[in-house]
Design an enzyme around this catalytic site. Structure first.
Site, PDB file in Angstrom:
ATOM      1  N   ASP A  30     -32.723   0.461   4.675  1.00  0.00           N
ATOM      2  CA  ASP A  30     -32.513  -0.990   4.579  1.00  0.00           C
ATOM      3  C   ASP A  30     -32.975  -1.650   5.881  1.00  0.00           C
ATOM      4  O   ASP A  30     -32.695  -1.150   6.974  1.00  0.00           O
ATOM      5  CB  ASP A  30     -31.026  -1.260   4.328  1.00  0.00           C
ATOM      6  CG  ASP A  30     -30.756  -2.675   3.864  1.00  0.00           C
ATOM      7  OD1 ASP A  30     -30.230  -2.853   2.762  1.00  0.00           O
ATOM      8  OD2 ASP A  30     -31.073  -3.621   4.613  1.00  0.00           O
ATOM      9  N   ASN A  86     -24.537  -4.326  -6.050  1.00  0.00           N
ATOM     10  CA  ASN A  86     -24.214  -5.723  -6.350  1.00  0.00           C
ATOM     11  C   ASN A  86     -25.008  -6.233  -7.554  1.00  0.00           C
ATOM     12  O   ASN A  86     -26.204  -5.955  -7.665  1.00  0.00           O
ATOM     13  CB  ASN A  86     -24.530  -6.597  -5.137  1.00  0.00           C
ATOM     14  CG  ASN A  86     -23.769  -6.169  -3.891  1.00  0.00           C
ATOM     15  OD1 ASN A  86     -22.610  -5.765  -3.976  1.00  0.00           O
ATOM     16  ND2 ASN A  86     -24.418  -6.244  -2.735  1.00  0.00           N
ATOM     17  N   GLN A  93     -25.614 -10.163  -4.668  1.00  0.00           N
ATOM     18  CA  GLN A  93     -26.977  -9.653  -4.876  1.00  0.00           C
ATOM     19  C   GLN A  93     -27.985 -10.667  -4.362  1.00  0.00           C
ATOM     20  O   GLN A  93     -27.902 -11.854  -4.687  1.00  0.00           O
ATOM     21  CB  GLN A  93     -27.231  -9.366  -6.366  1.00  0.00           C
ATOM     22  CG  GLN A  93     -28.574  -8.686  -6.610  1.00  0.00           C
ATOM     23  CD  GLN A  93     -28.802  -8.305  -8.077  1.00  0.00           C
ATOM     24  OE1 GLN A  93     -28.044  -8.721  -8.965  1.00  0.00           O
ATOM     25  NE2 GLN A  93     -29.846  -7.532  -8.330  1.00  0.00           N
ATOM     26  N   HIS A  99     -30.575  -1.941  -7.287  1.00  0.00           N
ATOM     27  CA  HIS A  99     -30.579  -1.001  -6.163  1.00  0.00           C
ATOM     28  C   HIS A  99     -29.159  -0.588  -5.845  1.00  0.00           C
ATOM     29  O   HIS A  99     -28.210  -1.328  -6.102  1.00  0.00           O
ATOM     30  CB  HIS A  99     -31.257  -1.603  -4.928  1.00  0.00           C
ATOM     31  CG  HIS A  99     -30.720  -2.937  -4.523  1.00  0.00           C
ATOM     32  ND1 HIS A  99     -31.094  -4.110  -5.148  1.00  0.00           N
ATOM     33  CD2 HIS A  99     -29.818  -3.295  -3.584  1.00  0.00           C
ATOM     34  CE1 HIS A  99     -30.460  -5.125  -4.594  1.00  0.00           C
ATOM     35  NE2 HIS A  99     -29.663  -4.660  -3.647  1.00  0.00           N
ATOM     36  N   HIS A 101     -26.771   0.678  -2.646  1.00  0.00           N
ATOM     37  CA  HIS A 101     -26.674   0.830  -1.195  1.00  0.00           C
ATOM     38  C   HIS A 101     -26.001   2.161  -0.868  1.00  0.00           C
ATOM     39  O   HIS A 101     -24.920   2.459  -1.407  1.00  0.00           O
ATOM     40  CB  HIS A 101     -25.804  -0.276  -0.596  1.00  0.00           C
ATOM     41  CG  HIS A 101     -26.399  -1.644  -0.688  1.00  0.00           C
ATOM     42  ND1 HIS A 101     -27.083  -2.229   0.353  1.00  0.00           N
ATOM     43  CD2 HIS A 101     -26.402  -2.558  -1.694  1.00  0.00           C
ATOM     44  CE1 HIS A 101     -27.476  -3.444  -0.005  1.00  0.00           C
ATOM     45  NE2 HIS A 101     -27.074  -3.675  -1.245  1.00  0.00           N
TER      46      HIS A 101
HETATM   47  P1  5GP Z   1     -28.305  -7.002  -2.069  1.00  0.00           P
HETATM   48  O1  5GP Z   1     -27.654  -8.065  -1.231  1.00  0.00           O
HETATM   49  O2  5GP Z   1     -29.261  -7.604  -3.084  1.00  0.00           O
HETATM   50  O3  5GP Z   1     -27.330  -6.035  -2.689  1.00  0.00           O
HETATM   51  O4  5GP Z   1     -29.133  -6.118  -1.052  1.00  0.00           O
HETATM   52  C1  5GP Z   1     -30.432  -6.374  -0.678  1.00  0.00           C
HETATM   53  C2  5GP Z   1     -30.689  -5.525   0.548  1.00  0.00           C
HETATM   54  O5  5GP Z   1     -32.075  -5.374   0.684  1.00  0.00           O
HETATM   55  C3  5GP Z   1     -30.155  -6.091   1.848  1.00  0.00           C
HETATM   56  O6  5GP Z   1     -29.291  -5.155   2.461  1.00  0.00           O
HETATM   57  C4  5GP Z   1     -31.414  -6.342   2.686  1.00  0.00           C
HETATM   58  O7  5GP Z   1     -31.226  -6.043   4.044  1.00  0.00           O
HETATM   59  C5  5GP Z   1     -32.419  -5.397   2.045  1.00  0.00           C
HETATM   60  N1  5GP Z   1     -33.790  -5.848   2.062  1.00  0.00           N
HETATM   61  C6  5GP Z   1     -34.252  -7.067   1.677  1.00  0.00           C
HETATM   62  N2  5GP Z   1     -35.601  -7.124   1.756  1.00  0.00           N
HETATM   63  C7  5GP Z   1     -35.994  -5.882   2.203  1.00  0.00           C
HETATM   64  C8  5GP Z   1     -37.276  -5.319   2.486  1.00  0.00           C
HETATM   65  O8  5GP Z   1     -38.334  -5.958   2.342  1.00  0.00           O
HETATM   66  N3  5GP Z   1     -37.296  -4.039   2.902  1.00  0.00           N
HETATM   67  C9  5GP Z   1     -36.149  -3.299   3.059  1.00  0.00           C
HETATM   68  N4  5GP Z   1     -36.293  -2.032   3.486  1.00  0.00           N
HETATM   69  N5  5GP Z   1     -34.927  -3.810   2.812  1.00  0.00           N
HETATM   70  C10 5GP Z   1     -34.857  -5.089   2.384  1.00  0.00           C
END
Ligand code: 5GP
Ligand code: ZN
Length: 134
Positions: A30, A86, A93, A99, A101
């Site tokens: 991440d 999420n 999300q 995805h 975590h």
């Molecule tokens: P969510 O909040 O949707 O559950 O998690 C999205 C996650 O994706 C966040 O922890 C954020 O840091 C990560 N993230 C967002 N864009 C990118 C990216 O371009 N590359 C990587 N490696 N992580 C990303």
């Protein structure tokens, strides 16, 4: 999904720090980690969230999460592990490609996850049981 960033990352069109890959999944670090080693399991096939995820991929994602948690715990020497997933903006999300975590936890890491516990009232318990009990 032409404009989905995680489709592009999962399928190798955009580079990412990959710690595991097979025909159906890529696991990447991440970019905004909660802790050292925070990673994301991405299916290569697009599904916006758990509701859209095919059962077969859901099952494989959970098995992969177990495998990764075991390996990461051994190699990173973490003291515990959170697996977080999420669905929907209200649930936190921010990227609308399913995805999971993988969050290694270390003693005194200061990571905040969770909620303030409420109270299960009889009224709510009955309502929910009525709606969901089979
Ligand atoms: P969510 O909040 O949707 O559950 O998690 C999205 C996650 O994706 C966040 O922890 C954020 O840091 C990560 N993230 C967002 N864009 C990118 C990216 O371009 N590359 C990587 N490696 N992580 C990303
Ligand atoms: Zn996607």
């Amino acid at each position: 999904m032409n404009d989905c960033i995680f489709c592009k990352i999962a399928n190798g069109e955009i580079p990412a720090a990959t710690i595991y890959e097979d025909d159906e999944f890529r696991v990447i670090l991440d970019l905004g980690p909660a802790s050292k080693g925070h990673a994301l399991i991405l299916p290569k096939e697009h599904a916006a969230n758990i509701y859209e995820l095919p059962d077969e991929l859901a099952a494989k994602a959970m098995i992969l999460a177990k495998k990764m948690a075991t390996k990461m715990t051994e190699k990173l020497g973490c003291d515990g592990f959170n697996i977080v997933q999420n669905n929907g903006e209200v649930a936190g999300q921010t990227v609308f490609h399913f995805h999971m975590h993988l969050i290694p936890r270390y003693a005194d890491d200061g990571v905040k996850l969770g909620w303030v516990p409420g109270t299960l009232t009889d009224e709510v318990k009955e309502e929910v049981l009525e709606k969901l009990h089979e």
